[in-house]
Design a protein around this motif. Structure first.
Motif, PDB file in Angstrom:
ATOM      1  N   MET A  13       0.703  28.503 -48.308  1.00 50.57           N
ATOM      2  CA  MET A  13       2.014  28.569 -47.709  1.00 50.57           C
ATOM      3  C   MET A  13       2.089  27.688 -46.453  1.00 50.57           C
ATOM      4  SD  MET A  13       3.930  31.995 -46.569  1.00 50.57           S
ATOM      5  CE  MET A  13       5.668  32.016 -46.436  1.00 50.57           C
ATOM      6  N   ALA A  14       1.063  27.678 -45.652  1.00 54.52           N
ATOM      7  CA  ALA A  14       1.034  26.848 -44.446  1.00 54.52           C
ATOM      8  C   ALA A  14       0.457  25.471 -44.783  1.00 54.52           C
ATOM      9  CB  ALA A  14       0.205  27.520 -43.367  1.00 54.52           C
ATOM     10  N   SER A  15       0.897  24.473 -44.034  1.00 50.65           N
ATOM     11  CA  SER A  15       0.364  23.130 -44.250  1.00 50.65           C
ATOM     12  C   SER A  15      -1.097  23.070 -43.820  1.00 50.65           C
ATOM     13  CB  SER A  15       1.172  22.116 -43.441  1.00 50.65           C
ATOM     14  OG  SER A  15       0.911  22.289 -42.062  1.00 50.65           O
ATOM     15  N   ARG A  16      -1.804  22.029 -44.265  1.00 47.76           N
ATOM     16  CA  ARG A  16      -3.205  21.860 -43.884  1.00 47.76           C
ATOM     17  C   ARG A  16      -3.327  21.748 -42.368  1.00 47.76           C
ATOM     18  NH1 ARG A  16      -4.752  16.926 -44.000  1.00 47.76           N
ATOM     19  NH2 ARG A  16      -6.409  16.706 -42.506  1.00 47.76           N
ATOM     20  N   HIS A  17      -2.419  21.007 -41.765  1.00 49.53           N
ATOM     21  CA  HIS A  17      -2.430  20.845 -40.310  1.00 49.53           C
ATOM     22  C   HIS A  17      -2.270  22.200 -39.608  1.00 49.53           C
ATOM     23  CE1 HIS A  17      -1.770  19.198 -36.332  1.00 49.53           C
ATOM     24  NE2 HIS A  17      -0.657  19.905 -36.266  1.00 49.53           N
ATOM     25  N   ALA A  18      -1.329  22.999 -40.074  1.00 48.97           N
ATOM     26  CA  ALA A  18      -1.101  24.318 -39.466  1.00 48.97           C
ATOM     27  C   ALA A  18      -2.335  25.204 -39.597  1.00 48.97           C
ATOM     28  CB  ALA A  18       0.111  24.993 -40.101  1.00 48.97           C
ATOM     29  N   LYS A  19      -3.023  25.110 -40.713  1.00 46.29           N
ATOM     30  CA  LYS A  19      -4.215  25.928 -40.938  1.00 46.29           C
ATOM     31  C   LYS A  19      -5.367  25.535 -40.021  1.00 46.29           C
ATOM     32  CE  LYS A  19      -3.278  26.892 -45.780  1.00 46.29           C
ATOM     33  NZ  LYS A  19      -3.750  26.736 -47.153  1.00 46.29           N
ATOM     34  N   VAL A  61      -3.285  39.740 -37.708  1.00 50.71           N
ATOM     35  CA  VAL A  61      -4.274  38.676 -37.878  1.00 50.71           C
ATOM     36  C   VAL A  61      -4.752  38.634 -39.332  1.00 50.71           C
ATOM     37  CG1 VAL A  61      -6.582  37.916 -37.219  1.00 50.71           C
ATOM     38  CG2 VAL A  61      -4.937  38.601 -35.473  1.00 50.71           C
ATOM     39  N   ALA A  62      -4.964  39.797 -39.918  1.00 54.11           N
ATOM     40  CA  ALA A  62      -5.372  39.852 -41.329  1.00 54.11           C
ATOM     41  C   ALA A  62      -4.302  39.220 -42.224  1.00 54.11           C
ATOM     42  CB  ALA A  62      -5.647  41.291 -41.748  1.00 54.11           C
ATOM     43  N   ALA A  63      -3.040  39.454 -41.906  1.00 50.86           N
ATOM     44  CA  ALA A  63      -1.951  38.865 -42.692  1.00 50.86           C
ATOM     45  C   ALA A  63      -1.931  37.347 -42.547  1.00 50.86           C
ATOM     46  CB  ALA A  63      -0.612  39.458 -42.262  1.00 50.86           C
ATOM     47  N   PHE A  64      -2.148  36.848 -41.331  1.00 50.39           N
ATOM     48  CA  PHE A  64      -2.209  35.400 -41.133  1.00 50.39           C
ATOM     49  C   PHE A  64      -3.341  34.795 -41.946  1.00 50.39           C
ATOM     50  CE2 PHE A  64      -0.076  36.000 -36.846  1.00 50.39           C
ATOM     51  CZ  PHE A  64       1.112  35.425 -37.240  1.00 50.39           C
ATOM     52  N   ARG A  65      -4.452  35.481 -41.982  1.00 45.85           N
ATOM     53  CA  ARG A  65      -5.604  34.964 -42.721  1.00 45.85           C
ATOM     54  C   ARG A  65      -5.354  35.002 -44.228  1.00 45.85           C
ATOM     55  NH1 ARG A  65      -9.841  38.032 -38.834  1.00 45.85           N
ATOM     56  NH2 ARG A  65     -10.064  36.377 -37.291  1.00 45.85           N
ATOM     57  N   SER A  66      -4.837  36.115 -44.723  1.00 47.62           N
ATOM     58  CA  SER A  66      -4.680  36.240 -46.175  1.00 47.62           C
ATOM     59  C   SER A  66      -3.425  35.537 -46.694  1.00 47.62           C
ATOM     60  CB  SER A  66      -4.676  37.715 -46.584  1.00 47.62           C
ATOM     61  OG  SER A  66      -3.556  38.384 -46.047  1.00 47.62           O
ATOM     62  N   SER A  67      -2.308  35.691 -46.024  1.00 48.06           N
ATOM     63  CA  SER A  67      -1.052  35.108 -46.515  1.00 48.06           C
ATOM     64  C   SER A  67      -0.948  33.609 -46.239  1.00 48.06           C
ATOM     65  CB  SER A  67       0.145  35.807 -45.876  1.00 48.06           C
ATOM     66  OG  SER A  67       0.170  37.162 -46.243  1.00 48.06           O
ATOM     67  N   LEU A  68      -1.411  33.194 -45.076  1.00 47.19           N
ATOM     68  CA  LEU A  68      -1.277  31.789 -44.700  1.00 47.19           C
ATOM     69  C   LEU A  68      -2.551  30.988 -44.919  1.00 47.19           C
ATOM     70  CD1 LEU A  68       0.778  32.149 -41.404  1.00 47.19           C
ATOM     71  CD2 LEU A  68       1.617  31.678 -43.711  1.00 47.19           C
ATOM     72  N   GLY A  69      -3.637  31.685 -45.183  1.00 42.15           N
ATOM     73  CA  GLY A  69      -4.898  30.998 -45.416  1.00 42.15           C
ATOM     74  C   GLY A  69      -5.558  30.465 -44.158  1.00 42.15           C
ATOM     75  N   LEU A  70      -5.251  31.073 -43.009  1.00 40.24           N
ATOM     76  CA  LEU A  70      -5.876  30.623 -41.771  1.00 40.24           C
ATOM     77  C   LEU A  70      -7.352  30.985 -41.761  1.00 40.24           C
ATOM     78  CD1 LEU A  70      -3.256  31.541 -39.014  1.00 40.24           C
ATOM     79  CD2 LEU A  70      -3.613  29.368 -40.167  1.00 40.24           C
ATOM     80  N   ALA A  71      -8.145  30.080 -41.255  1.00 34.05           N
ATOM     81  CA  ALA A  71      -9.588  30.311 -41.158  1.00 34.05           C
ATOM     82  C   ALA A  71      -9.871  31.290 -40.024  1.00 34.05           C
ATOM     83  CB  ALA A  71     -10.298  28.992 -40.897  1.00 34.05           C
ATOM     84  N   THR A  72     -11.057  31.868 -40.059  1.00 37.47           N
ATOM     85  CA  THR A  72     -11.534  32.713 -38.981  1.00 37.47           C
ATOM     86  C   THR A  72     -12.307  31.829 -38.007  1.00 37.47           C
ATOM     87  OG1 THR A  72     -11.694  34.636 -40.423  1.00 37.47           O
ATOM     88  CG2 THR A  72     -12.998  34.676 -38.394  1.00 37.47           C
ATOM     89  N   ALA A 119     -14.559  22.247 -33.633  1.00 39.57           N
ATOM     90  CA  ALA A 119     -14.385  22.352 -35.088  1.00 39.57           C
ATOM     91  C   ALA A 119     -14.471  23.810 -35.527  1.00 39.57           C
ATOM     92  CB  ALA A 119     -15.430  21.511 -35.809  1.00 39.57           C
ATOM     93  N   GLY A 120     -15.314  24.588 -34.881  1.00 45.39           N
ATOM     94  CA  GLY A 120     -15.449  26.008 -35.213  1.00 45.39           C
ATOM     95  C   GLY A 120     -14.325  26.863 -34.672  1.00 45.39           C
ATOM     96  N   LEU A 121     -13.422  26.234 -33.918  1.00 45.94           N
ATOM     97  CA  LEU A 121     -12.279  26.962 -33.359  1.00 45.94           C
ATOM     98  C   LEU A 121     -11.016  26.794 -34.203  1.00 45.94           C
ATOM     99  CD1 LEU A 121     -12.777  26.114 -29.585  1.00 45.94           C
ATOM    100  CD2 LEU A 121     -13.260  28.277 -30.726  1.00 45.94           C
ATOM    101  N   LYS A 122     -11.103  26.008 -35.288  1.00 47.53           N
ATOM    102  CA  LYS A 122      -9.930  25.827 -36.139  1.00 47.53           C
ATOM    103  C   LYS A 122      -9.635  27.135 -36.848  1.00 47.53           C
ATOM    104  CE  LYS A 122     -10.574  20.927 -36.844  1.00 47.53           C
ATOM    105  NZ  LYS A 122     -10.830  19.853 -37.799  1.00 47.53           N
ATOM    106  N   GLY A 123      -8.409  27.594 -36.717  1.00 46.03           N
ATOM    107  CA  GLY A 123      -8.024  28.875 -37.289  1.00 46.03           C
ATOM    108  C   GLY A 123      -7.764  29.870 -36.173  1.00 46.03           C
ATOM    109  N   ILE A 124      -7.806  31.140 -36.531  1.00 46.26           N
ATOM    110  CA  ILE A 124      -7.437  32.189 -35.581  1.00 46.26           C
ATOM    111  C   ILE A 124      -8.678  32.942 -35.093  1.00 46.26           C
ATOM    112  CG2 ILE A 124      -6.921  33.904 -37.366  1.00 46.26           C
ATOM    113  CD1 ILE A 124      -4.482  34.697 -35.578  1.00 46.26           C
ATOM    114  N   SER A 125      -8.751  33.069 -33.788  1.00 51.20           N
ATOM    115  CA  SER A 125      -9.853  33.785 -33.145  1.00 51.20           C
ATOM    116  C   SER A 125      -9.288  35.071 -32.566  1.00 51.20           C
ATOM    117  CB  SER A 125     -10.453  32.912 -32.043  1.00 51.20           C
ATOM    118  OG  SER A 125     -11.416  33.628 -31.316  1.00 51.20           O
ATOM    119  N   PHE A 126      -9.623  36.206 -33.168  1.00 51.15           N
ATOM    120  CA  PHE A 126      -9.151  37.512 -32.699  1.00 51.15           C
ATOM    121  C   PHE A 126     -10.186  38.088 -31.753  1.00 51.15           C
ATOM    122  CE2 PHE A 126      -8.654  42.136 -33.029  1.00 51.15           C
ATOM    123  CZ  PHE A 126      -7.320  42.245 -32.689  1.00 51.15           C
TER     124      PHE A 126
END
Length: 87
Positions: free
Chosen positions: A1-7, A31-42, A51-58
């Protein structure tokens, strides 16, 4: 659902475990919804580079209500330094 850039955008999310306005579980579930629905990395504050900060850090802050602490601000400062050093 989210673009590669957004992810790949680094997102810092801090949340107190005792927040009476925005319940902690709501933060966890969001945060779980962002990860599962949008495919955001942890992402992780402990990542060796940006590079290890790409995605969402809870980041949980034990006992913290609807405010901030020096620990959270220091974590955010360290996170920003890593992210901005790669910009």
């Amino acid at each position: 659902m989210a673009s590669r850039h957004a992810k790949e955008l680094p997102i810092f999310w801090g949340h107190g475990t005792h927040d009476p306005l925005v319940k902690y579980q709501f933060g966890v579930d969001s945060v779980a919804a962002f990860r599962s629905s949008l495919g955001l990395a942890t992402a992780s504050l402990d990542a060796p580079d940006a590079a290890g900060l790409k995605g969402i850090s809870f980041n949980s802050y034990s006992g913290l209500g609807h405010s901030t602490t020096d620990k959270e601000l220091n974590d955010l400062r360290a996170w920003l330094k890593k992210v901005l050093s790669q910009a």
